[in-house]
Enzyme design. Structure first.
Site, PDB file in Angstrom:
ATOM      1  N   ASP A   1       0.735  -1.197  -0.384  1.00 45.00           N
ATOM      2  CA  ASP A   1       0.047   0.030   0.555  1.00 45.00           C
ATOM      3  C   ASP A   1       0.374   0.945   0.200  1.00 45.00           C
ATOM      4  O   ASP A   1       2.200   1.342  -0.680  1.00 45.00           O
ATOM      5  CB  ASP A   1      -0.945  -0.095   0.519  1.00 45.00           C
ATOM      6  CG  ASP A   1      -0.516   0.122   2.498  1.00 45.00           C
ATOM      7  OD1 ASP A   1       0.592   0.639   2.321  1.00 45.00           O
ATOM      8  OD2 ASP A   1      -0.786   0.087   3.121  1.00 45.00           O
TER       9      ASP A   1
ATOM     10  N   CYS B   1       2.401  -3.191   4.698  1.00 42.45           N
ATOM     11  CA  CYS B   1       1.771  -2.226   4.503  1.00 42.45           C
ATOM     12  C   CYS B   1       2.502  -1.231   5.856  1.00 42.45           C
ATOM     13  O   CYS B   1       3.744  -1.177   6.673  1.00 42.45           O
ATOM     14  CB  CYS B   1       0.388  -2.379   4.714  1.00 42.45           C
ATOM     15  SG  CYS B   1       0.098  -3.174   6.364  1.00 42.45           S
TER      16      CYS B   1
ATOM     17  N   THR C   1       2.344  -1.272   9.210  1.00 42.31           N
ATOM     18  CA  THR C   1       2.072  -2.627  10.007  1.00 42.31           C
ATOM     19  C   THR C   1       2.193  -4.002  10.130  1.00 42.31           C
ATOM     20  O   THR C   1       3.108  -4.570  10.514  1.00 42.31           O
ATOM     21  CB  THR C   1       1.187  -2.737  11.643  1.00 42.31           C
ATOM     22  OG1 THR C   1      -0.151  -2.900  10.611  1.00 42.31           O
ATOM     23  CG2 THR C   1       0.450  -1.142  11.931  1.00 42.31           C
TER      24      THR C   1
ATOM     25  N   HIS D   1       9.384 -22.783  10.660  1.00 40.34           N
ATOM     26  CA  HIS D   1       8.505 -23.480  11.520  1.00 40.34           C
ATOM     27  C   HIS D   1       7.069 -23.442  11.134  1.00 40.34           C
ATOM     28  O   HIS D   1       6.155 -24.327  11.316  1.00 40.34           O
ATOM     29  CB  HIS D   1       8.656 -23.155  13.020  1.00 40.34           C
ATOM     30  CG  HIS D   1       9.729 -23.338  13.592  1.00 40.34           C
ATOM     31  ND1 HIS D   1      10.338 -22.658  15.283  1.00 40.34           N
ATOM     32  CD2 HIS D   1      10.694 -24.297  14.247  1.00 40.34           C
ATOM     33  CE1 HIS D   1      10.605 -23.691  15.734  1.00 40.34           C
ATOM     34  NE2 HIS D   1      11.678 -24.070  14.377  1.00 40.34           N
TER      35      HIS D   1
ATOM     36  N   HIS E   1       6.269 -29.059  13.231  1.00 36.70           N
ATOM     37  CA  HIS E   1       6.436 -28.511  12.701  1.00 36.70           C
ATOM     38  C   HIS E   1       5.018 -28.682  11.703  1.00 36.70           C
ATOM     39  O   HIS E   1       3.541 -27.786  11.292  1.00 36.70           O
ATOM     40  CB  HIS E   1       7.438 -27.727  12.259  1.00 36.70           C
ATOM     41  CG  HIS E   1       8.276 -27.566  13.196  1.00 36.70           C
ATOM     42  ND1 HIS E   1       7.603 -26.377  14.272  1.00 36.70           N
ATOM     43  CD2 HIS E   1       9.540 -27.368  13.301  1.00 36.70           C
ATOM     44  CE1 HIS E   1       8.892 -26.021  14.867  1.00 36.70           C
ATOM     45  NE2 HIS E   1       9.842 -26.610  14.510  1.00 36.70           N
TER      46      HIS E   1
END
Ligand code: RB5
Length: 143
Positions: free
Chosen positions: A8, A65, A67, A98, A133
């Site tokens: 973004d 973006c 965050t 993982h 995992h």
């Protein structure tokens, strides 16, 4: 390797640096991100990248973006997509090792451009460990 990238308005500079690095390494990158800092809606850029990864058109995706969260949440609505927000190269490494993440989501407002490039390089170079995992990763999807 085929890779799709989207961002973004928080991430044009990050996208540009990552794109240049990946292209210089010989990767084939499809770019869905904006090149402008004009305000846009992050799902509009997360969904096309996630669709490429979900369909197998691209092996990996890179999303950026402010965050990393909104664009990762958008991507994680898609079947077979596992997008993880990473803010250190160690987390990028563990997200592959993982969680078998196939999309890295980068928080542009909380990391630097060189760190972002470094995280992407670690992400793409790291293999899933499988074993215990894989048992956990197989329990993630709801449908
Ligand atoms: C845009 O201002 C911001 O909300 C977006 O980049 C992202 O941080 C959302 O999760």
């Amino acid at each position: 390797m085929k890779i799709s990238i989207g961002n973004d308005h928080a991430g044009p500079d990050y996208k540009k640096a990552i794109l240049e690095k990946l292209t210089s390494l010989g990767h084939e990158v499809t770019n869905y991100g904006t090149d402008s800092t004009d305000s846009v809606d992050y799902p509009d850029f997360g969904h096309p990248v996630a669709e490429d990864v979900s369909s197998g058109k691209s092996e990996f995706g890179i999303l950026i973006c402010g965050t990393g969260n909104g664009i990762a949440m958008s991507a994680n609505q898609h079947k077979n997509v596992r997008a993880g927000v990473c803010w250190t190269k160690e987390i990028a490494d563990l997200c592959r090792r993982h969680n078998d993440a196939n999309i890295i989501a980068i928080p542009a407002r909380f990391t630097s451009v060189p760190q972002a490039v470094d995280m992407v390089e670690h992400f793409l170079a790291t293999e899933f460990e499988g074993g215990r995992h894989a048992t956990r990763v197989n329990k993630i999807a709801c449908s």
